[in-house]
Design an enzyme around this catalytic site. Sequence first.
Site, PDB file in Angstrom:
ATOM      1  N   ARG A   8      14.383 -10.814  -7.821  1.00 40.74           N
ATOM      2  CA  ARG A   8      14.906 -11.718  -6.782  1.00 40.74           C
ATOM      3  C   ARG A   8      15.862 -12.733  -7.464  1.00 40.74           C
ATOM      4  O   ARG A   8      16.398 -13.407  -6.758  1.00 40.74           O
ATOM      5  CB  ARG A   8      13.761 -12.439  -6.400  1.00 40.74           C
ATOM      6  CG  ARG A   8      12.689 -11.648  -5.439  1.00 40.74           C
ATOM      7  CD  ARG A   8      11.622 -12.614  -4.689  1.00 40.74           C
ATOM      8  NE  ARG A   8      11.209 -11.498  -3.888  1.00 40.74           N
ATOM      9  CZ  ARG A   8      10.161 -10.606  -4.267  1.00 40.74           C
ATOM     10  NH1 ARG A   8       9.886 -10.459  -5.396  1.00 40.74           N
ATOM     11  NH2 ARG A   8       9.457  -9.992  -3.265  1.00 40.74           N
ATOM     12  N   HIS A  39      -0.033  -5.776  -9.533  1.00 34.64           N
ATOM     13  CA  HIS A  39       0.944  -5.160  -8.849  1.00 34.64           C
ATOM     14  C   HIS A  39       0.960  -3.604  -9.348  1.00 34.64           C
ATOM     15  O   HIS A  39       1.988  -2.755  -9.098  1.00 34.64           O
ATOM     16  CB  HIS A  39       2.412  -5.487  -8.549  1.00 34.64           C
ATOM     17  CG  HIS A  39       2.594  -6.773  -7.803  1.00 34.64           C
ATOM     18  ND1 HIS A  39       3.466  -7.670  -8.104  1.00 34.64           N
ATOM     19  CD2 HIS A  39       1.804  -7.520  -6.913  1.00 34.64           C
ATOM     20  CE1 HIS A  39       3.475  -8.715  -7.022  1.00 34.64           C
ATOM     21  NE2 HIS A  39       2.327  -8.471  -6.646  1.00 34.64           N
ATOM     22  N   SER A  57       8.789 -17.495  -9.219  1.00 34.94           N
ATOM     23  CA  SER A  57       9.208 -18.871  -8.327  1.00 34.94           C
ATOM     24  C   SER A  57       8.120 -19.061  -7.256  1.00 34.94           C
ATOM     25  O   SER A  57       8.261 -19.980  -6.506  1.00 34.94           O
ATOM     26  CB  SER A  57      10.521 -18.017  -7.685  1.00 34.94           C
ATOM     27  OG  SER A  57       9.860 -16.949  -6.786  1.00 34.94           O
ATOM     28  N   ILE A 103       5.114  -4.749 -13.789  1.00 31.88           N
ATOM     29  CA  ILE A 103       4.573  -3.436 -13.647  1.00 31.88           C
ATOM     30  C   ILE A 103       4.984  -2.505 -14.833  1.00 31.88           C
ATOM     31  O   ILE A 103       4.845  -1.387 -15.063  1.00 31.88           O
ATOM     32  CB  ILE A 103       4.917  -2.633 -12.457  1.00 31.88           C
ATOM     33  CG1 ILE A 103       6.648  -2.647 -12.384  1.00 31.88           C
ATOM     34  CG2 ILE A 103       4.152  -3.225 -11.227  1.00 31.88           C
ATOM     35  CD1 ILE A 103       6.836  -1.553 -11.188  1.00 31.88           C
ATOM     36  N   ASP A 104       5.683  -3.248 -16.038  1.00 31.95           N
ATOM     37  CA  ASP A 104       6.232  -2.681 -17.065  1.00 31.95           C
ATOM     38  C   ASP A 104       5.298  -2.575 -18.365  1.00 31.95           C
ATOM     39  O   ASP A 104       5.682  -1.812 -19.220  1.00 31.95           O
ATOM     40  CB  ASP A 104       7.225  -3.584 -17.567  1.00 31.95           C
ATOM     41  CG  ASP A 104       7.042  -4.897 -17.779  1.00 31.95           C
ATOM     42  OD1 ASP A 104       6.021  -5.345 -18.459  1.00 31.95           O
ATOM     43  OD2 ASP A 104       7.719  -6.004 -17.203  1.00 31.95           O
ATOM     44  N   CYS A 142       2.007  17.856 -10.842  1.00 28.64           N
ATOM     45  CA  CYS A 142       0.826  18.263 -11.881  1.00 28.64           C
ATOM     46  C   CYS A 142       0.737  19.582 -12.474  1.00 28.64           C
ATOM     47  O   CYS A 142       1.146  20.524 -11.923  1.00 28.64           O
ATOM     48  CB  CYS A 142      -0.397  17.877 -10.982  1.00 28.64           C
ATOM     49  SG  CYS A 142      -2.005  18.231 -11.843  1.00 28.64           S
ATOM     50  N   CYS A 150      -5.687  16.372  -7.472  1.00 32.17           N
ATOM     51  CA  CYS A 150      -6.750  16.567  -8.283  1.00 32.17           C
ATOM     52  C   CYS A 150      -7.030  15.361  -9.237  1.00 32.17           C
ATOM     53  O   CYS A 150      -8.254  15.175  -9.906  1.00 32.17           O
ATOM     54  CB  CYS A 150      -6.590  17.665  -9.224  1.00 32.17           C
ATOM     55  SG  CYS A 150      -5.500  17.517 -10.810  1.00 32.17           S
TER      56      CYS A 150
HETATM   57 ZN    ZN Z   1      -3.116  17.949  -9.997  1.00 33.48          ZN
END
Ligand code: ZN
Length: 239
Positions: free
Chosen positions: A35, A120, A190, A104-105, A149, A131
């Site tokens: 932001r 988050h 903020s 999220i790091d 996967c 799976c």
């Molecule tokens: Zn899988």
Amino acid sequence: MKEIEKLQKLIDESDNIVFFGGAGVSTESGIKDFRSADGLYNMKFEYPAEVMLSSDMFYLRTDKFYEFYKEYMNSLKYKPNITHNFLTKLEEKGKLKAIITQNIDGLHQKAGSKNVLEVHGTTYTNHCLDCGEEYDAEYVFNSKGIPKCKKCGGTIKPDVVLYGEMLPDCFMDARDYIKKADVLIVAGTSLTVEPAASLVRLYSGDKLVIINKDKTPYDHYANIVINDSLKNVFGNLKV
Ligand code: ZN
């Protein structure tokens, strides 16, 4: 007494500190803030970042989602900064009860912090939708196209809370930590976006500290407000 000296005193005297951090904690590691003026929200994309990182985009245009995600959410190359490291030491001393982060790091864990509540989600773990097999960040960010996967060929989804998705279970724990906190330090956010603002409102103590470059709508509730860069603040505090 200067505000930073008051903060030092609170830290020295408490063993129930909770830290609640936003994007500003990571920008000093070089990660873009969504932001701020030069953040992702002001960059030019086909769609705004909120749309690119939405649940709809993931499920309806998985290829486009991953193009954006791999280019802009790749946190593998970043390192923890002075704020992350300070908090790790504070936790080791038994003074810090929890870190609640909107980021999220995974940089708090990289710094060695243990009790990190990522409201988050995180880019560091990922799961196969079919799976449930877990994959690390390297596997996803280094894959070509849509990460699949190895076991069943299903599509892999990051453990990030996308726009339009429910908040994870740790959000309830975050609420409890804030309610029970002696000192609440809010930094690098903020406080204009939910659920961040409502989390701060849960705190009823008289040791609320807000550290942010710019003013926030909650500054008048705070007992200490420091408008400065986080490295200037956490670089001058002692554990
Ligand atoms: Zn899988």
